[in-house]
Design an enzyme around this catalytic site. Structure first.
Site, PDB file in Angstrom:
ATOM      1  CB  CYS A   9       2.736  -3.957  -8.643  1.00  0.00           C
ATOM      2  SG  CYS A   9       1.653  -5.361  -9.019  1.00  0.00           S
ATOM      3  NE  ARG A  15       1.274  -1.008 -10.596  1.00  0.00           N
ATOM      4  CZ  ARG A  15       1.490  -0.208  -9.567  1.00  0.00           C
ATOM      5  NH1 ARG A  15       2.114   0.936  -9.744  1.00  0.00           N
ATOM      6  NH2 ARG A  15       1.090  -0.533  -8.362  1.00  0.00           N
ATOM      7  CG  ASP A 125      -2.381  -0.229 -10.193  1.00  0.00           C
ATOM      8  OD1 ASP A 125      -2.770  -0.995 -11.098  1.00  0.00           O
ATOM      9  OD2 ASP A 125      -2.426  -0.526  -8.985  1.00  0.00           O
TER      10      ASP A 125
END
Length: 153
Positions: A9, A15, A125
């Site tokens: 990420c 994440r 996110d």
């Protein structure tokens, strides 16, 4: 045969570490821990050396998943050869990975590509959305789909 998976990420604190630990947990539940190696990294390097976000830690703990032993790091050029799959959380992460490694859709793809039925084109996110449970649901579904893809379930 062991499969080496790198989740990616932007900052490697929300994440991708969640995906790393969820896949590890799901592999253990299916008795295939010995066949999966997981790691995660960020494209930015902004949080190198830090622990995962408190929201990620709390979400994992709520689901009975350990978050021990994590340290944030940035994607390295050596990762292409070190991992069998490099799995991005969104289009920007994928574009950054393709700039670094070239286009290899069999090896580098988005997690949501594994779960088209989710209706999501990316894993939102939670740094911005604040919804760590939404991220968990997608990461969990993606992890189970990945185990299936690898014929481990």
């Amino acid at each position: 045969m062991s499969h080496k998976i790198l989740f990616v990420c932007l900052g490697n604190i929300c994440r991708s570490p969640m995906a790393e630990y969820v896949l590890r947990h799901r592999a253990a539940e299916h008795g295939v821990s010995h066949r999966i190696q997981t790691d995660s990294a960020g494209t930015s390097g902004w949080h190198d050396g830090e622990n995962m976000h408190e929201g990620t830690r709390k979400t994992l703990a709520r689901h009975g998943i350990s978050h021990a032993g994590f340290t944030s790091s940035k994607v390295k050029s050596a990762d292409f050869d070190a991992f069998d799959y490099i799995i991005a959380m969104d289009d920007n992460n994928l574009a950054d990975l393709e700039k670094l490694f070239g286009r290899h859709p069999e090896k580098i793809f988005k997690l949501t590509d594994l779960i088209p039925e989710s209706g999501y084109k990316l894993v939102p996110d939670p740094w911005y959305t604040g919804d760590f449970e939404e991220t968990f649901r997608l990461v969990d579904a993606g992890s189970l789909a990945l185990l299936k893809k690898l014929s481990l379930t």
